[in-house]
Design an enzyme around this catalytic site. Sequence first.
Site, PDB file in Angstrom:
ATOM      1  N   LYS A  60      28.771  11.249  75.600  1.00  0.00           N
ATOM      2  CA  LYS A  60      29.588  12.304  74.605  1.00  0.00           C
ATOM      3  C   LYS A  60      30.036  11.820  73.650  1.00  0.00           C
ATOM      4  O   LYS A  60      29.975  12.236  72.399  1.00  0.00           O
ATOM      5  CB  LYS A  60      30.273  13.211  75.793  1.00  0.00           C
ATOM      6  CG  LYS A  60      30.950  14.298  75.040  1.00  0.00           C
ATOM      7  CD  LYS A  60      31.590  15.147  76.008  1.00  0.00           C
ATOM      8  CE  LYS A  60      32.893  14.877  76.663  1.00  0.00           C
ATOM      9  NZ  LYS A  60      34.238  14.699  75.741  1.00  0.00           N
ATOM     10  N   VAL A  69      40.670  15.438  83.611  1.00  0.00           N
ATOM     11  CA  VAL A  69      41.835  15.001  83.095  1.00  0.00           C
ATOM     12  C   VAL A  69      43.113  15.772  83.425  1.00  0.00           C
ATOM     13  O   VAL A  69      44.155  15.323  83.715  1.00  0.00           O
ATOM     14  CB  VAL A  69      41.530  14.835  81.501  1.00  0.00           C
ATOM     15  CG1 VAL A  69      42.962  14.541  80.738  1.00  0.00           C
ATOM     16  CG2 VAL A  69      40.926  13.737  81.217  1.00  0.00           C
ATOM     17  N   CYS A  81      31.692  10.524  79.743  1.00  0.00           N
ATOM     18  CA  CYS A  81      32.719  10.151  78.576  1.00  0.00           C
ATOM     19  C   CYS A  81      31.839   9.538  77.434  1.00  0.00           C
ATOM     20  O   CYS A  81      31.761   9.834  76.439  1.00  0.00           O
ATOM     21  CB  CYS A  81      33.811   9.509  79.054  1.00  0.00           C
ATOM     22  SG  CYS A  81      34.767  10.441  80.168  1.00  0.00           S
ATOM     23  N   LEU A  91      31.515  -6.222  81.204  1.00  0.00           N
ATOM     24  CA  LEU A  91      30.586  -7.182  80.824  1.00  0.00           C
ATOM     25  C   LEU A  91      29.578  -7.215  81.945  1.00  0.00           C
ATOM     26  O   LEU A  91      28.896  -8.230  82.332  1.00  0.00           O
ATOM     27  CB  LEU A  91      31.022  -8.613  80.390  1.00  0.00           C
ATOM     28  CG  LEU A  91      31.497  -8.741  78.830  1.00  0.00           C
ATOM     29  CD1 LEU A  91      32.112 -10.043  78.826  1.00  0.00           C
ATOM     30  CD2 LEU A  91      30.558  -8.392  77.752  1.00  0.00           C
ATOM     31  N   LEU A 141      41.922   7.324  81.491  1.00  0.00           N
ATOM     32  CA  LEU A 141      41.542   6.989  82.737  1.00  0.00           C
ATOM     33  C   LEU A 141      40.246   7.066  83.089  1.00  0.00           C
ATOM     34  O   LEU A 141      39.277   7.683  82.485  1.00  0.00           O
ATOM     35  CB  LEU A 141      42.149   7.970  83.687  1.00  0.00           C
ATOM     36  CG  LEU A 141      42.180   9.602  83.386  1.00  0.00           C
ATOM     37  CD1 LEU A 141      41.123  10.165  84.031  1.00  0.00           C
ATOM     38  CD2 LEU A 141      43.406  10.142  83.953  1.00  0.00           C
TER      39      LEU A 141
HETATM   40  C1  UGA Z   1      35.463   5.969  80.694  1.00  0.00           C
HETATM   41  C2  UGA Z   1      36.487   4.856  80.261  1.00  0.00           C
HETATM   42  O1  UGA Z   1      36.265   3.547  80.787  1.00  0.00           O
HETATM   43  C3  UGA Z   1      37.970   5.602  80.418  1.00  0.00           C
HETATM   44  O2  UGA Z   1      38.914   4.550  79.569  1.00  0.00           O
HETATM   45  C4  UGA Z   1      38.243   6.824  79.750  1.00  0.00           C
HETATM   46  O3  UGA Z   1      39.547   7.355  79.852  1.00  0.00           O
HETATM   47  C5  UGA Z   1      37.099   7.682  79.923  1.00  0.00           C
HETATM   48  O4  UGA Z   1      35.764   7.113  79.925  1.00  0.00           O
HETATM   49  C6  UGA Z   1      37.251   8.950  79.328  1.00  0.00           C
HETATM   50  O5  UGA Z   1      36.889   9.108  78.132  1.00  0.00           O
HETATM   51  O6  UGA Z   1      37.560  10.039  79.791  1.00  0.00           O
HETATM   52  P1  UGA Z   1      34.644   6.583  83.276  1.00  0.00           P
HETATM   53  O7  UGA Z   1      33.658   7.364  82.232  1.00  0.00           O
HETATM   54  O8  UGA Z   1      35.021   7.443  84.131  1.00  0.00           O
HETATM   55  O9  UGA Z   1      35.683   6.083  82.011  1.00  0.00           O
HETATM   56  O10 UGA Z   1      33.518   5.343  83.586  1.00  0.00           O
HETATM   57  P2  UGA Z   1      33.632   3.747  83.394  1.00  0.00           P
HETATM   58  O11 UGA Z   1      34.307   3.079  84.415  1.00  0.00           O
HETATM   59  O12 UGA Z   1      34.097   3.301  82.139  1.00  0.00           O
HETATM   60  O13 UGA Z   1      32.055   3.566  83.260  1.00  0.00           O
HETATM   61  C7  UGA Z   1      31.334   4.263  82.286  1.00  0.00           C
HETATM   62  C8  UGA Z   1      29.878   3.724  82.546  1.00  0.00           C
HETATM   63  O14 UGA Z   1      29.639   2.494  82.120  1.00  0.00           O
HETATM   64  C9  UGA Z   1      29.315   3.849  83.863  1.00  0.00           C
HETATM   65  O15 UGA Z   1      27.707   4.343  84.084  1.00  0.00           O
HETATM   66  C10 UGA Z   1      29.297   2.375  84.292  1.00  0.00           C
HETATM   67  O16 UGA Z   1      28.237   2.150  85.316  1.00  0.00           O
HETATM   68  C11 UGA Z   1      28.824   1.546  83.078  1.00  0.00           C
HETATM   69  N1  UGA Z   1      29.422   0.210  83.096  1.00  0.00           N
HETATM   70  C12 UGA Z   1      30.846  -0.135  83.137  1.00  0.00           C
HETATM   71  C13 UGA Z   1      28.574  -0.574  83.145  1.00  0.00           C
HETATM   72  O17 UGA Z   1      27.238  -0.543  83.116  1.00  0.00           O
HETATM   73  N2  UGA Z   1      28.761  -2.069  82.975  1.00  0.00           N
HETATM   74  C14 UGA Z   1      30.329  -2.246  82.847  1.00  0.00           C
HETATM   75  O18 UGA Z   1      30.674  -3.558  82.916  1.00  0.00           O
HETATM   76  C15 UGA Z   1      31.192  -1.198  83.174  1.00  0.00           C
END
Ligand code: UGA
Length: 437
Positions: free
Chosen positions: A266, A11, A263, A253, A153
């Site tokens: 945690k 970040v 993120c 979804l 982000l």
């Molecule tokens: C997440 C949030 O999306 C950000 O908005 C936030 O700022 C960030 O955490 C944080 O707190 O710093 P991030 O962890 O980088 O971001 O990744 P995501 O793209 O949100 O994905 C998280 C997990 O969910 C991944 O394992 C992804 O594969 C999974 N996911 C996501 C799914 O299984 N299905 C989905 O439809 C979307």
Amino acid sequence: MKVVVIGTGYVGLVSGACFADFGHQVTCIDKDLSKIEALKQGIIPIFEPGLDDLVKSNVNAGRLKFSTDAKDVVADAEIVFIAVGTPSRRGDGHADLSFVYAVAEELAPLIKGYTVITNKSTVPVGTGDEVAAIIKKHAPQAEFDVASNPEFLREGAAIEDFKRPDRVVVGVESKRAEEVLRQLYRPLFLNETPIYVTNRRTAELIKYAANSFLAVKIGFINEISDLCDAVGANVQEVAKGIGLDKRIGSKFLNAGPGYGGSCFPKDTLALSKTAKDANSPLSIVDTVIASNDARKLSMVDRVVAACGGSVEGKTIAALGLTFKPNTDDMRDAPSLVIIPELQKRGAKIKAFCPEGMREAKNLLNNVEYCENSYDCLEGANAAVIITEWDEFRALDITRISHMLKDKVLVDLRNIYNATEFEGSGIAYSSIGRPQKV
Ligand code: UGA
């Protein structure tokens, strides 16, 4: 404006580089001398598309600097961001705030003139109050406000998310702090990004509520995908069908092997702890945490079933190790549960991941790491796609059908359609789409 960012983790580094790119004068501070020396030479410690160019161009323009010494820059700054880590505290899941509080204590005596100390780290409700109390205690004369400005982000899309956010949330206790933060975000305001100003505690909670809500959405669609498998429905079509309702929305979804990363796991745990401490438990979030843990493990049963009921003595090719594509982050990645469990059940693992293997080598034992996808698939009995990297989306199906001994492919991210495997001899299975070839 003169901005200091303390902590050059994910970040901190992205925010610092983007603020500099807005035209502000930014110094990023970190205690880790080798990291700072590397950054000065343009070596970026994380994999994030576009970040190296952004850092380079802003360093060259003289707007972005790196240092281990906060003293002079904090004295000069209008805004100091705290962007240090808040890992899960071992045992109780609460966010460990020791780094945040240590920074508050260290920077207190360095403040000269009115300064807005702003938390960008994800911190539980009330942390801003504690940071303000620490600064007051160590520098009673300091003229300052403490604000909360959570970051939303996503890894892999961080620069886009920072520069074109859906909203900026600012939590303040004074008009003066609000004005400083509005000024900082002026370049976004001109793009009509909503700057949502609220009080500090509310802003702190918004961050956890947002991540937990997204985790709930993923947990929900994952369970629906199991139901789709059981009743012969298609989860992608269900997701589309419900997502067209604007009250639900189509994003987040995608059914898969469970959420991971630094993120969601945690932050859901930390929010659950905060809620319990406040005697206002969040049973929905608690359920999603348990459901997601079980989800990762249940993926192994799918692979075993696809392999005819046993993986004993079989070689499984694992494609994708990171928690999602376009990152080298392995934290809480589903692969870290799936691979050891497959090994426990007697499988040998070959693996390939475009960016995750360096870190995976520290976390997974007895894995044969491969040069590329085909190298990984060659001679394996079956393959499992764990992470949806783009380069796995267009594999040559005829080629892999000759490579896989048992011609079994399990797609945990639904990046292919069963029809693409017709006539290939490959037994393809995916998530929540029960059609068979
Ligand atoms: C997440 C949030 O999306 C950000 O908005 C936030 O700022 C960030 O955490 C944080 O707190 O710093 P991030 O962890 O980088 O971001 O990744 P995501 O793209 O949100 O994905 C998280 C997990 O969910 C991944 O394992 C992804 O594969 C999974 N996911 C996501 C799914 O299984 N299905 C989905 O439809 C979307």
